[in-house]
Design a protein around this motif. Sequence first.
Motif, PDB file in Angstrom:
ATOM      1  N   LYS A  21       0.109   8.708 -12.013  1.00 59.66           N
ATOM      2  CA  LYS A  21       0.637   7.895 -11.309  1.00 59.66           C
ATOM      3  C   LYS A  21       0.486   7.098  -9.592  1.00 59.66           C
ATOM      4  O   LYS A  21      -0.929   7.524  -9.807  1.00 59.66           O
ATOM      5  CB  LYS A  21       1.075   9.785  -9.767  1.00 59.66           C
ATOM      6  N   LYS A  22       1.259   6.246  -9.711  1.00 61.69           N
ATOM      7  CA  LYS A  22       1.001   5.270  -9.233  1.00 61.69           C
ATOM      8  C   LYS A  22       1.306   5.859  -8.161  1.00 61.69           C
ATOM      9  O   LYS A  22       2.686   5.729  -7.857  1.00 61.69           O
ATOM     10  CB  LYS A  22       1.806   3.901  -9.731  1.00 61.69           C
ATOM     11  N   ILE A  23       0.065   5.464  -6.941  1.00 64.79           N
ATOM     12  CA  ILE A  23       0.448   5.066  -5.776  1.00 64.79           C
ATOM     13  C   ILE A  23       0.338   4.248  -4.376  1.00 64.79           C
ATOM     14  O   ILE A  23      -0.474   2.851  -5.048  1.00 64.79           O
ATOM     15  CB  ILE A  23      -0.741   6.517  -4.609  1.00 64.79           C
ATOM     16  N   GLY A  24       1.430   3.949  -4.159  1.00 67.55           N
ATOM     17  CA  GLY A  24       1.128   2.388  -3.158  1.00 67.55           C
ATOM     18  C   GLY A  24       2.472   1.418  -3.522  1.00 67.55           C
ATOM     19  O   GLY A  24       3.207   1.890  -4.054  1.00 67.55           O
ATOM     20  N   PRO A  25       1.622   0.579  -2.319  1.00 63.22           N
ATOM     21  CA  PRO A  25       0.948   0.435  -1.178  1.00 63.22           C
ATOM     22  C   PRO A  25       1.357   1.233  -0.763  1.00 63.22           C
ATOM     23  O   PRO A  25       2.332   1.095   0.393  1.00 63.22           O
ATOM     24  CB  PRO A  25       1.488  -1.478  -1.175  1.00 63.22           C
ATOM     25  N   VAL A  26      -0.004   1.618   0.400  1.00 63.46           N
ATOM     26  CA  VAL A  26       0.179   2.265   1.119  1.00 63.46           C
ATOM     27  C   VAL A  26      -0.960   1.523   2.059  1.00 63.46           C
ATOM     28  O   VAL A  26      -2.457   1.463   1.616  1.00 63.46           O
ATOM     29  CB  VAL A  26      -0.972   3.920   1.165  1.00 63.46           C
ATOM     30  N   GLU A  27      -0.961   1.582   3.368  1.00 64.96           N
ATOM     31  CA  GLU A  27      -1.717   1.103   4.417  1.00 64.96           C
ATOM     32  C   GLU A  27      -2.401   1.481   4.827  1.00 64.96           C
ATOM     33  O   GLU A  27      -3.000   3.237   5.281  1.00 64.96           O
ATOM     34  CB  GLU A  27      -0.764   0.145   5.658  1.00 64.96           C
ATOM     35  N   VAL A  28      -4.077   1.518   4.550  1.00 63.76           N
ATOM     36  CA  VAL A  28      -5.154   2.015   5.194  1.00 63.76           C
ATOM     37  C   VAL A  28      -5.986   1.761   5.464  1.00 63.76           C
ATOM     38  O   VAL A  28      -6.276   0.347   5.172  1.00 63.76           O
ATOM     39  CB  VAL A  28      -5.710   2.895   3.181  1.00 63.76           C
ATOM     40  N   PRO A  29      -6.925   2.385   6.702  1.00 62.82           N
ATOM     41  CA  PRO A  29      -7.481   2.137   7.403  1.00 62.82           C
ATOM     42  C   PRO A  29      -8.827   0.938   6.264  1.00 62.82           C
ATOM     43  O   PRO A  29      -9.606   1.806   5.191  1.00 62.82           O
ATOM     44  CB  PRO A  29      -8.494   3.222   7.862  1.00 62.82           C
ATOM     45  N   LEU A  30      -9.671  -0.094   5.996  1.00 61.51           N
ATOM     46  CA  LEU A  30     -10.593  -0.745   5.827  1.00 61.51           C
ATOM     47  C   LEU A  30     -11.252   0.066   4.865  1.00 61.51           C
ATOM     48  O   LEU A  30     -12.255   0.277   4.189  1.00 61.51           O
ATOM     49  CB  LEU A  30     -10.952  -1.907   6.379  1.00 61.51           C
ATOM     50  N   ASP A  31     -12.001   0.824   6.176  1.00 62.34           N
ATOM     51  CA  ASP A  31     -13.405   1.896   5.818  1.00 62.34           C
ATOM     52  C   ASP A  31     -13.404   2.857   5.773  1.00 62.34           C
ATOM     53  O   ASP A  31     -14.404   3.458   5.636  1.00 62.34           O
ATOM     54  CB  ASP A  31     -14.431   1.179   7.050  1.00 62.34           C
ATOM     55  N   MET A  32     -12.127   3.614   5.545  1.00 59.95           N
ATOM     56  CA  MET A  32     -11.818   4.776   4.995  1.00 59.95           C
ATOM     57  C   MET A  32     -12.568   5.114   3.771  1.00 59.95           C
ATOM     58  O   MET A  32     -11.984   4.977   2.812  1.00 59.95           O
ATOM     59  CB  MET A  32     -10.421   5.502   5.119  1.00 59.95           C
ATOM     60  N   PRO A  33     -13.082   6.572   3.584  1.00 57.74           N
ATOM     61  CA  PRO A  33     -13.817   6.530   2.233  1.00 57.74           C
ATOM     62  C   PRO A  33     -12.949   7.473   0.846  1.00 57.74           C
ATOM     63  O   PRO A  33     -11.881   8.015   1.915  1.00 57.74           O
ATOM     64  CB  PRO A  33     -15.108   7.748   2.602  1.00 57.74           C
ATOM     65  N   MET A  34     -13.342   7.135  -0.046  1.00 54.43           N
ATOM     66  CA  MET A  34     -12.357   7.854  -1.426  1.00 54.43           C
ATOM     67  C   MET A  34     -11.890   9.077  -0.929  1.00 54.43           C
ATOM     68  O   MET A  34     -10.962   9.789  -0.217  1.00 54.43           O
ATOM     69  CB  MET A  34     -12.380   7.268  -1.913  1.00 54.43           C
ATOM     70  N   ILE A  35     -12.916  10.196  -0.595  1.00 54.45           N
ATOM     71  CA  ILE A  35     -12.557  11.739  -0.011  1.00 54.45           C
ATOM     72  C   ILE A  35     -11.251  11.570   1.365  1.00 54.45           C
ATOM     73  O   ILE A  35     -10.904  12.832   0.681  1.00 54.45           O
ATOM     74  CB  ILE A  35     -13.898  12.651  -0.029  1.00 54.45           C
ATOM     75  N   ASP A  36     -11.975  11.252   1.720  1.00 57.98           N
ATOM     76  CA  ASP A  36     -10.535  11.490   2.888  1.00 57.98           C
ATOM     77  C   ASP A  36      -9.171  10.987   3.136  1.00 57.98           C
ATOM     78  O   ASP A  36      -8.461  11.657   3.279  1.00 57.98           O
ATOM     79  CB  ASP A  36     -11.326  10.364   4.439  1.00 57.98           C
ATOM     80  N   PHE A  37      -9.116   9.387   1.756  1.00 64.64           N
ATOM     81  CA  PHE A  37      -8.046   9.249   1.302  1.00 64.64           C
ATOM     82  C   PHE A  37      -7.150  10.281   0.588  1.00 64.64           C
ATOM     83  O   PHE A  37      -5.883  10.603   0.679  1.00 64.64           O
ATOM     84  CB  PHE A  37      -8.006   7.651   0.615  1.00 64.64           C
TER      85      PHE A  37
END
Length: 181
Positions: A15-31
């Motif tokens: 599934k296509k996700i985004g665009p979503v505003e995400v903090p630059l240094d957020m680890p992928m696991i947290d996303f």
Amino acid sequence: MSLEKRPLTLTINGKKIGPVEVPLDMPMIDFLHEYLNLTGTRFGCGQGVCHACTVMEVHPDGALSETRTCVFSAHYFNNKSITTIEGQAKYDPQGNLESLSPVQQAFIDHFSFQCGYCAPGFVAGATVFIEGLKRQPVKRANLESAIEEALNEHICRCTGYVRYYEAVKEVALATPGCVKD
């Protein structure tokens, strides 16, 4: 964590996700956990050593590779495609489970876990291994050492390795084209 955000677009579990505003240094696991409620991928060591956080990266040619989500920011995955543990099973249009992947089913059949914490990473690693064998089969006599080499970096604190390896061996032997004599 940085307050600066940037748009992120990627494909997760088809599934296509985004665009979503995400903090630059957020680890992928947290996303995955905080933005998408995909909590099957586990946070283990936070240093990329244990491989509990492993997901499958799907390359444009269809090849798969293992990628750890605790050491890479979500933005590392911009415009990429990944599959989490949740995306390996098949679901009907209403979201009901139809079937598990062959690796998931083999892990259940062999009771290839104790606490289960590391299982999603092992399933991802094993699936990448099986898909790789379809492209480049291994001799039957070398299968066990190939499994050990492929999953060597995955850590199970409960020491369930024998059952993991037995399950992977069963899938490799049952999947046409993975093993040659």
